[in-house]
Design an enzyme around this catalytic site. Sequence first.
Site, PDB file in Angstrom:
ATOM      1  N   TYR A   1       0.855  -1.192   0.000  1.00 38.14           N
ATOM      2  CA  TYR A   1       0.000   0.000   0.000  1.00 38.14           C
ATOM      3  C   TYR A   1       0.889   1.239   0.000  1.00 38.14           C
ATOM      4  CZ  TYR A   1      -5.057  -0.170   0.262  1.00 38.14           C
ATOM      5  OH  TYR A   1      -6.383  -0.226  -0.066  1.00 38.14           O
TER       6      TYR A   1
ATOM      7  N   GLU B   1      -0.611   4.875  -0.342  1.00 33.55           N
ATOM      8  CA  GLU B   1      -1.438   6.074  -0.553  1.00 33.55           C
ATOM      9  C   GLU B   1      -0.607   7.329  -0.306  1.00 33.55           C
ATOM     10  OE1 GLU B   1      -4.801   5.562   2.006  1.00 33.55           O
ATOM     11  OE2 GLU B   1      -5.958   4.543   0.479  1.00 33.55           O
TER      12      GLU B   1
ATOM     13  N   ASP C   1      -7.008  15.518 -23.558  1.00 36.24           N
ATOM     14  CA  ASP C   1      -6.987  14.076 -23.284  1.00 36.24           C
ATOM     15  C   ASP C   1      -6.352  13.418 -24.501  1.00 36.24           C
ATOM     16  OD1 ASP C   1      -7.468  11.398 -23.004  1.00 36.24           O
ATOM     17  OD2 ASP C   1      -9.570  11.618 -22.415  1.00 36.24           O
TER      18      ASP C   1
ATOM     19  N   THR D   1      -4.036   7.640 -21.411  1.00 34.32           N
ATOM     20  CA  THR D   1      -3.881   6.243 -21.015  1.00 34.32           C
ATOM     21  C   THR D   1      -2.442   5.865 -21.348  1.00 34.32           C
ATOM     22  OG1 THR D   1      -4.623   5.548 -23.197  1.00 34.32           O
ATOM     23  CG2 THR D   1      -6.284   5.574 -21.452  1.00 34.32           C
TER      24      THR D   1
ATOM     25  N   LYS E   1      -2.533   2.407 -25.013  1.00 32.46           N
ATOM     26  CA  LYS E   1      -3.014   2.402 -26.399  1.00 32.46           C
ATOM     27  C   LYS E   1      -1.799   2.552 -27.322  1.00 32.46           C
ATOM     28  CE  LYS E   1      -7.236   4.735 -24.843  1.00 32.46           C
ATOM     29  NZ  LYS E   1      -8.363   3.853 -24.657  1.00 32.46           N
TER      30      LYS E   1
ATOM     31  N   ARG F   1      -1.859  -1.309 -18.857  1.00 30.03           N
ATOM     32  CA  ARG F   1      -3.163  -0.668 -18.757  1.00 30.03           C
ATOM     33  C   ARG F   1      -3.121   0.340 -17.608  1.00 30.03           C
ATOM     34  NH1 ARG F   1      -7.698  -1.443 -21.029  1.00 30.03           N
ATOM     35  NH2 ARG F   1      -6.499  -2.861 -22.324  1.00 30.03           N
TER      36      ARG F   1
END
Length: 502
Positions: free
Chosen positions: A82, A84, A259, A288, A291, A297
């Site tokens: 973890y 955060e 974007d 992203t 692509k 991903r």
Amino acid sequence: MEILNDYIKSLCGAGRCGQAPSPEMTAYAANLDIIAKSYPDIARAIIRELLDQRSYLKLIASENYCSYAVQAAMGNLLTDKYAEGYVGKRFYAGCDNVDDIERRACDEAKKLFGAEHAYVQPHSGADANLVAFWAILRHKVQTPALERLGQTNLLNISDTEWGEIRHALGNQRIMGLDLYSGGHLTHGYRHNISGQMFDVHFYHVDKETGLLDYDKLRKQLLEVKPLILLTGFSAYSRNLDFECLRGMADEAGAVLMVDMAHFAGLVAGKVLQSRYNPIPYADIVTTTTHKTLRGPRGGMVLCTKEYAEYVDKGCPHVLGGPLPQVMAAKAIAFEEANRPEFQAYAAKVAENAKALAEALVKRGINVPTGGTDNHLVLVNLDAPGITGTQAENAMRECGLTLNRNTIPGDKNGPWITSGLRLGTPALTTLGMGPDEMKEIADIFADVLAAVKPKLKKNGDPTKTEYNLNADVKKRSLERVRRLLDKHVLYPELDGAFLSKYL
Ligand code: PLP
């Protein structure tokens, strides 16, 4: 499944079996053995997915094939941690190694794109857009409101004051490209949180030409005066002029957000330069990473220093804990994309898309905008008189995986649609070139001509069912097979190895 089993046999027949395994195949085999021992159904699904992707021409514009190194970085113990917060400022102990990984990924991203600041935690493109929206809202709406109250901390203001700020945060105007014009649903579509968070004003491409009309956009922008001008697309095949967009955003006092989820690989690979590269012009750029960029991903935000502190608070503001294994894979993918080989790849992606579009137009297919500047080609199905759903399913039957898409002014709506979207990133990764694109355009045109909608009892065409000429289907599958035999996905993984798990 028939095509898959045939394919395994053909691989064995082609003599790929029995060769000494490569290091990659050994690693894959070891991983699959571990899974198969206790979870054979999952190992089988992974292998079947590989065979599926090997057995069809992958023309989905938003998909690609990432490297072994990228895949390996995601399958390890980093998933157990973890972290955060962000580099150097975590809510958990023991994050030194995650700090190193995240810092490396941010540095690689900044180097690759020439950005002032990078944030590599978003789990997807949709998440990256949420981080960007809220960074803008906090910087432009919340912080000034707090300053007017002489406060810096939200917890120190009254419920009434907080209610007023929340109202202001929820009532800002945004302008985004309409879904039917090639925009993405996260750009203000009512069925997405973006459409519920903002007062949305869409701009559109011209129905006849399929092109963005910059003068019309400027006029609308000066009338609406939104907080955010959001540009970028999922299905627009021409360049965007970011110098021009920056100029009009300044005139209207809007933040320019881009974007570049679809075309990030073409920016990284220097196909899109100067005014077609959003980084020097935009306040915030989202993307992203899977692509055209050919990474894992995931998502990312790039921004100017002005927005950095707000963007870095993406987790825990709108994101859950970061995925260290995916950030490691992003670092690798960004480094890979900074190599000359990637520039050559990106140039080929665009060259192939041009060849594909030209060959389709030659066969009489209606390509809105008449061609493409990037990696994708849109096809309008009004003339053959079939829907996107019918065409998508028929193409899949014939060995082509691609997706239906809305076209400007689509009369069939976003589920059935009246168009198809084709893209070249994946097939270019497999090594295909313009000759293969011409062959694919030919197969595509033959299949399109061989699909007819089934008729309802009253004689009207259905929107989902169709008849497909069996000879055309057989011939197309043979032609697809011939193309794929010369361009095997992960050729190291031979048929004998794969069939062990089926
Ligand atoms: N933005 C654009 C322009 C896209 O095309 C997409 C995905 O297709 C996204 C955002 C969302 O990306 P993700 O599926 O990773 O959330």
